[in-house]
Design a protein around this motif. Sequence first.
Motif, short mmCIF file in Angstrom:
data_model
loop_
_atom_site.label_atom_id
_atom_site.label_comp_id
_atom_site.label_asym_id
_atom_site.label_seq_id
_atom_site.Cartn_x
_atom_site.Cartn_y
_atom_site.Cartn_z
N ARG A 22 0.84 -1.21 0.00
CA ARG A 22 0.00 0.00 0.00
C ARG A 22 0.87 1.26 0.00
NH1 ARG A 22 -3.83 0.99 5.11
NH2 ARG A 22 -1.80 1.35 6.06
N ALA A 23 2.00 1.21 0.74
CA ALA A 23 2.86 2.40 0.82
C ALA A 23 3.55 2.69 -0.51
CB ALA A 23 3.89 2.19 1.93
N LEU A 24 3.73 1.65 -1.33
CA LEU A 24 4.51 1.84 -2.56
C LEU A 24 3.66 1.94 -3.83
CD1 LEU A 24 7.33 -0.71 -1.74
CD2 LEU A 24 7.58 1.76 -1.82
N VAL A 25 2.38 1.60 -3.73
CA VAL A 25 1.55 1.43 -4.93
C VAL A 25 1.44 2.70 -5.77
CG1 VAL A 25 -0.72 1.95 -3.89
CG2 VAL A 25 -0.56 0.27 -5.73
N HIS A 26 1.47 3.86 -5.13
CA HIS A 26 1.30 5.10 -5.90
C HIS A 26 2.64 5.77 -6.19
CE1 HIS A 26 1.39 6.11 -1.71
NE2 HIS A 26 1.24 7.40 -1.90
N ASP A 27 3.70 4.98 -6.02
CA ASP A 27 5.06 5.43 -6.35
C ASP A 27 5.38 6.78 -5.70
OD1 ASP A 27 7.49 5.09 -7.48
OD2 ASP A 27 6.95 6.01 -9.40
N PRO A 28 5.38 6.83 -4.36
CA PRO A 28 5.57 8.12 -3.68
C PRO A 28 7.02 8.58 -3.70
CG PRO A 28 5.45 6.37 -2.07
CD PRO A 28 5.24 5.72 -3.40
N LEU A 29 7.22 9.87 -3.43
CA LEU A 29 8.59 10.39 -3.35
C LEU A 29 9.30 9.82 -2.13
CD1 LEU A 29 7.97 14.22 -3.97
CD2 LEU A 29 9.17 12.64 -5.50
N LEU A 30 8.52 9.64 -1.07
CA LEU A 30 9.12 9.30 0.22
C LEU A 30 8.28 8.25 0.94
CD1 LEU A 30 11.15 10.12 2.51
CD2 LEU A 30 9.56 11.93 3.13
N VAL A 31 8.97 7.19 1.41
CA VAL A 31 8.28 6.18 2.22
C VAL A 31 8.73 6.36 3.67
CG1 VAL A 31 7.93 3.71 2.64
CG2 VAL A 31 8.15 4.56 0.30
N LEU A 32 7.75 6.49 4.56
CA LEU A 32 8.06 6.65 5.98
C LEU A 32 7.63 5.38 6.70
CD1 LEU A 32 6.70 10.29 6.46
CD2 LEU A 32 9.08 9.61 6.15
N ALA A 33 8.54 4.78 7.44
CA ALA A 33 8.22 3.54 8.15
C ALA A 33 8.49 3.75 9.63
CB ALA A 33 9.05 2.40 7.60
N ASP A 34 7.47 3.51 10.45
CA ASP A 34 7.61 3.72 11.89
C ASP A 34 7.64 2.36 12.58
OD1 ASP A 34 7.69 4.74 14.40
OD2 ASP A 34 5.73 5.73 14.34
N GLU A 35 8.83 1.95 12.98
CA GLU A 35 9.02 0.64 13.63
C GLU A 35 8.30 -0.46 12.84
OE1 GLU A 35 10.99 0.30 16.12
OE2 GLU A 35 10.94 2.07 17.39
N PRO A 36 8.65 -0.68 11.60
CA PRO A 36 7.87 -1.62 10.77
C PRO A 36 7.94 -3.07 11.26
CG PRO A 36 9.86 -0.96 9.62
CD PRO A 36 9.78 -0.11 10.84
N GLY A 91 13.55 3.06 -6.42
CA GLY A 91 14.24 4.34 -6.27
C GLY A 91 13.56 5.30 -5.31
N ASN A 92 12.67 4.79 -4.48
CA ASN A 92 12.01 5.65 -3.49
C ASN A 92 12.95 5.96 -2.33
OD1 ASN A 92 9.46 3.43 -4.16
ND2 ASN A 92 9.22 5.59 -4.65
N ASN A 93 12.73 7.12 -1.73
CA ASN A 93 13.43 7.42 -0.49
C ASN A 93 12.73 6.70 0.65
OD1 ASN A 93 14.39 9.91 -2.12
ND2 ASN A 93 15.56 9.96 -0.17
N LEU A 94 13.51 6.19 1.60
CA LEU A 94 12.91 5.52 2.76
C LEU A 94 13.50 6.11 4.03
CD1 LEU A 94 11.28 3.20 4.14
CD2 LEU A 94 13.24 1.71 3.73
N ILE A 95 12.64 6.57 4.90
CA ILE A 95 13.09 7.01 6.23
C ILE A 95 12.39 6.12 7.24
CG2 ILE A 95 13.19 8.90 7.90
CD1 ILE A 95 13.16 10.86 5.58
N MET A 96 13.19 5.41 8.04
CA MET A 96 12.62 4.41 8.93
C MET A 96 13.00 4.72 10.38
SD MET A 96 13.34 0.30 8.92
CE MET A 96 15.07 0.50 9.35
N ALA A 97 12.01 4.81 11.24
CA ALA A 97 12.27 4.98 12.67
C ALA A 97 12.37 3.59 13.29
CB ALA A 97 11.14 5.76 13.31
N THR A 98 13.41 3.34 14.04
CA THR A 98 13.57 2.03 14.68
C THR A 98 14.45 2.14 15.92
OG1 THR A 98 14.27 -0.27 14.30
CG2 THR A 98 15.57 1.43 13.20
N HIS A 99 14.30 1.16 16.80
CA HIS A 99 15.29 1.09 17.88
C HIS A 99 16.09 -0.21 17.73
CE1 HIS A 99 11.54 -0.65 19.62
NE2 HIS A 99 12.39 -1.61 19.93
N ASN A 100 15.92 -0.85 16.57
CA ASN A 100 16.60 -2.11 16.28
C ASN A 100 17.85 -1.84 15.45
OD1 ASN A 100 17.38 -4.51 14.88
ND2 ASN A 100 15.36 -5.40 15.34
N MET A 101 19.02 -2.07 16.06
CA MET A 101 20.29 -1.75 15.41
C MET A 101 20.49 -2.56 14.12
SD MET A 101 22.59 0.32 15.56
CE MET A 101 24.27 0.75 15.34
#
Lengths: 536, 232
Positions: B159-173, B197-207
Amino acid sequence: MKQNPVTMPASLFKFAWRYLLGHPLQSLLMLLGISLGVAVAVSVDVANASAARAFDLSVEAVVGRSTHYISAGPAGLPDELYADLRRAGLEIPMAPVISQLIVSPDLGNTPLQLLGVDPFAEQPFRSYLFSQETQTGIEQIGAFYTVPGAVLVSIDLAEKFGLIVGDNIHVNVNGQSRDAYIVGLLEPRDALSRRALENLVLADISTVQELSGRLGALERIDLILPTDKQEVAKEKILPYLPANVEILPAEGRSQAVEQMTAAFRTNLTALSLLGLTVGLFLIYNTMTFSVVQRRQAFGTLRALGVTGREIFVLVLGEALLVGLFGSALGLVLGIILGRGAVDQVSQTINDVFFTLTVREVNLPASSLVKGALLGIAATFFAALLPAWEAAKSPPRRILSRSQLELLSGKILARAAFLGAAMAAVSLALLATVDLSLGASFACTFGVTIGLAFTTPWLTQRIMPQVSRLLGFIGPLGRLAPREVADSASRTSPAMAALMVAVAVTIGASLMVGSFRASVINWLDQILSNDIYGSVA
Amino acid sequence: MPPSAFLKIQDLSKSYTEGEQRHSVLRTASLQIARSEFVALLGASGSGKSTLLNLLSGIDTADSGEIWIEGKDLVAMNEAQRTLFRRKNIGFVFQFFNLLPTLTILENTALPLELAGAKPSTASQKAGVLLSQVGLAGRETSFPDRLSGGEQQRVAIARALVHDPLLVLADEPTGNLDEDTGIQVMDLLVHLTRGSGNNLIMATHNMENARRADRILHLHEGKLVEDVKVLQ
């Protein structure tokens, strides 16, 4: 950046539609809320309209085309007066009338109007009684004058009770049993005549005078005065009239009775609208609950880029869909309830005001349109706040659980303040200003709705004390009141709805009670002796 | 002046009021991200990772500072404009999947495309292709409650990628998944975003998850304390 118009992909409608289908009890509650409200409003409207139509027909049947009538009030007129006026050659159509309410075990024991007329004078007035189109012409009713107790009834009435020409019937007049004899049947020529004749038993003036014991008396003399020369015609008649006898407009007679029942019917309508208000709270409650339940889903939609406007339209559309179904169901229920309500309303009118027989339920299209519009409008307004709440909260707030209750705490305080102000102003107006009936009801609505808005806030304040009081039961005793206070956004509309419902019930009981008390009071004042004598 | 970087934030601050107290959750954060870059935001709970994602997506507004994405000033936009920007340019992967329970997984996946104005048939077709790519072919008509956590997160990625967004944001996926499933989901997320080729910014506490990014930004009590390039 230019703002896009509202776009509603099919998936959003599926999201809403499947939620309604997936929560059948919740949807049913919404449907019931609106359909019961509409049903009560429609049934009261139908009952009122049926009673009013029956009343109009009764008046039409008796008054006919007369424009004026000569009357001396309850004392009646001497029948010589009619002879004098006839002999005067005034060239004004006039017809003597005497009427009496009767009940006959042979005619279903329902109140009927025994109308005494002069067939030779009747044609211009009540053409459905004696005309060429009516099969029972003057030639066929010779017995009308010659047989004691001779009466005519409509062919429908005779067929209904299995009577034929020549049958004897017992009639109860002023508590006395008398015998009457059917000398002919009246066949109505159209639907209006049929309705007009269904409550009538027709007889010669002298027959009614004999049966009612009012020998030599007339109730009134009906007149048809020319529209453009009414005053001139009156001037011609006046010299022949004794003292205390006057010429009155015919419409005044029906207006007086109509005014007597107008307040009663307005009361019923107002109480039915309060019933709809209860339904309104029920819709608000279930809509709020559905929004709270889907807070996370709305948050997700907002995060995916669905605008607040689109969510507003979605929630409102969902409510309107239920409103449409609920209103349709309400109309059907209203018609069914209306048939029962007609009996109740006509019974109360019979008990309190005058004798009225409502044989047919009148179903005006305006009642159905009004009911449907009321239902849809009520749903629209009840769903506005939940829809606004779902739409206006930013996604972060929708995703957080505590914010709505925090928000509703503030809303409750404001609503309580506004409600208290509305109730106070309405009460002040009711107490100090001489208001019309409509304005009085508007103020009564103001007090009821105003107090309903203060109830949730007050309950939220009282619940901690209740929690302390119930502390002896243990944790469960403390838990329930705290839950009520903490989930105010869901419990407060239910409290307000309950409050309005209780108010409607008390209001209806008070109204019926006060009508009956007024009649008893009036009777006590009029009938102060222990025993009364009456001419039999 | 719009910056040349794909994403730039400058002196970004955010605080929340709780009762009488005001808590700073993000303090004058500044950074730049290049196109197609995968950035991991690493930090303990309450360090400001989710707040930064909320600000970047326009879900929340900053107290001060600037956010530029592909030359567009997010701070200057109003609520409706930010929502429409998000609709077109942002894909979200949440910790708790956040699929819509009354829509099938095909309808869930196609929704962002439909919102962007695509025809339902086109949206369904593309959503079906993506569902195949995440290994859920044949499950299109299932509702989310019939799927395991890992499967739901795969739908969320589609769902996050289907519309080919500029930026994918993932919060503790992977925060709500077991270790093995988490690895599979991360593989999929990284593979698909890098592939498109999408940008991905992912919040995580998993090293371990953070090490798969191009850069790791350490957040501590609302401050960006370290910016580390990862050698793959």
